[in-house]
Design an enzyme around this catalytic site. Sequence first.
Site, PDB file in Angstrom:
ATOM      1  N   ARG A 197     -12.462 -63.598  33.296  1.00 16.63           N
ATOM      2  CA  ARG A 197     -11.818 -64.822  32.528  1.00 16.63           C
ATOM      3  C   ARG A 197     -12.111 -64.375  31.099  1.00 16.63           C
ATOM      4  NH1 ARG A 197     -10.129 -66.309  36.750  1.00 16.63           N
ATOM      5  NH2 ARG A 197     -10.809 -68.316  37.996  1.00 16.63           N
ATOM      6  N   GLU A 226      -6.010 -70.342  28.223  1.00 16.67           N
ATOM      7  CA  GLU A 226      -4.476 -70.245  29.218  1.00 16.67           C
ATOM      8  C   GLU A 226      -3.955 -71.459  29.096  1.00 16.67           C
ATOM      9  OE1 GLU A 226      -5.199 -68.370  32.771  1.00 16.67           O
ATOM     10  OE2 GLU A 226      -6.512 -66.762  31.547  1.00 16.67           O
ATOM     11  N   HIS A 271      -1.799 -63.813  33.330  1.00 13.66           N
ATOM     12  CA  HIS A 271      -2.691 -64.203  34.495  1.00 13.66           C
ATOM     13  C   HIS A 271      -2.026 -64.025  35.373  1.00 13.66           C
ATOM     14  CE1 HIS A 271      -6.610 -66.439  35.453  1.00 13.66           C
ATOM     15  NE2 HIS A 271      -6.206 -65.453  36.290  1.00 13.66           N
TER      16      HIS A 271
END
Length: 327
Positions: A246, A275, A293
Amino acid sequence: MSRPKILVSGHIAWANKEVYELLEPFGDIVWLDGVPTRNDFKNVFLPQHPNIVGIYRHNSSSDRIGVYDKELVDMLPSSVKFIAHNGAGYDQIDVAACRARGIQVSNTPGAVDTATATTALYLLISCFRQFAKAELNARARNWKNGLLPAHDPDGKILGIVGYGGIGGVLAQRCRDSFGMKVIYYNPRPRTDAPAWAEYRPTLVQLLKEADVVSLHCPLREETRGLIGATEFEQMKKGAILINTARGAVVDEKAMIGALKSGHLYAAGLDVYPSEPHITEELYSFPNVTLLPHMGTETEESQKSMEVAAMKCLVKAFETGEIGNRVA
């Protein structure tokens, strides 16, 4: 008495047939379709669908109703007993709020292992060999202009922070392919780790030894900003950072400082603190490989995750205990 309802909160791409095969025997399926906002979810959808007992949750539902924070959890009807989250990381769910209401929460750890480890391996290779910058050069017809001296990954030391399923797969691939020495840091040793994966009891010890530090820990309060200015200073000069965990596990400003000073040779990032926003300054570093991602963006992994989350609910309805329980 009406049958229980099972809410599908978010997107299902590959396992639509399994929704009915696995879940419908235990309740009526209701979908979040047509719910544009959190207020609509609270004031229109929930009153129309009493007796929701289980929820299948995908991160895509946050586009409309937001994350499952305390506010949203507290608006769920008292009938809700289970939330099966599609994903290994479950930081978009306030597990403390769920626990306070007696709601069990699960995740899908094993389903993401190979795809995310492949992503981390790509980032590792790209960082050592500067392949991301080299590809941009080739596409811009610049050949090898501006490339720094690259390195082979063979025989280097890989430091895994958070030796779970993903870290274990990455470790095996790096050892088998490049003969890398593997060390890892966890709060405690893993009894299932192979003998060649050497445990380090402190993060400091790992950072001082590793040529590559690869992050695979969940985002919790104790891991937020885990790798900051002090930790970058403790790394070897010329080390590489890989993050497929993360974004908020890393202090981004400190990382940028370590890149600017040259203390950090390169970074490979698949995750970011805000994000889908990527900090503009990161685009300026030729030695940083950026992915949007992509960790589990494969048909095989997506379907595996969807089915795994559904099976967690099946176990919940059959036994009263949700599978892969995290809260």
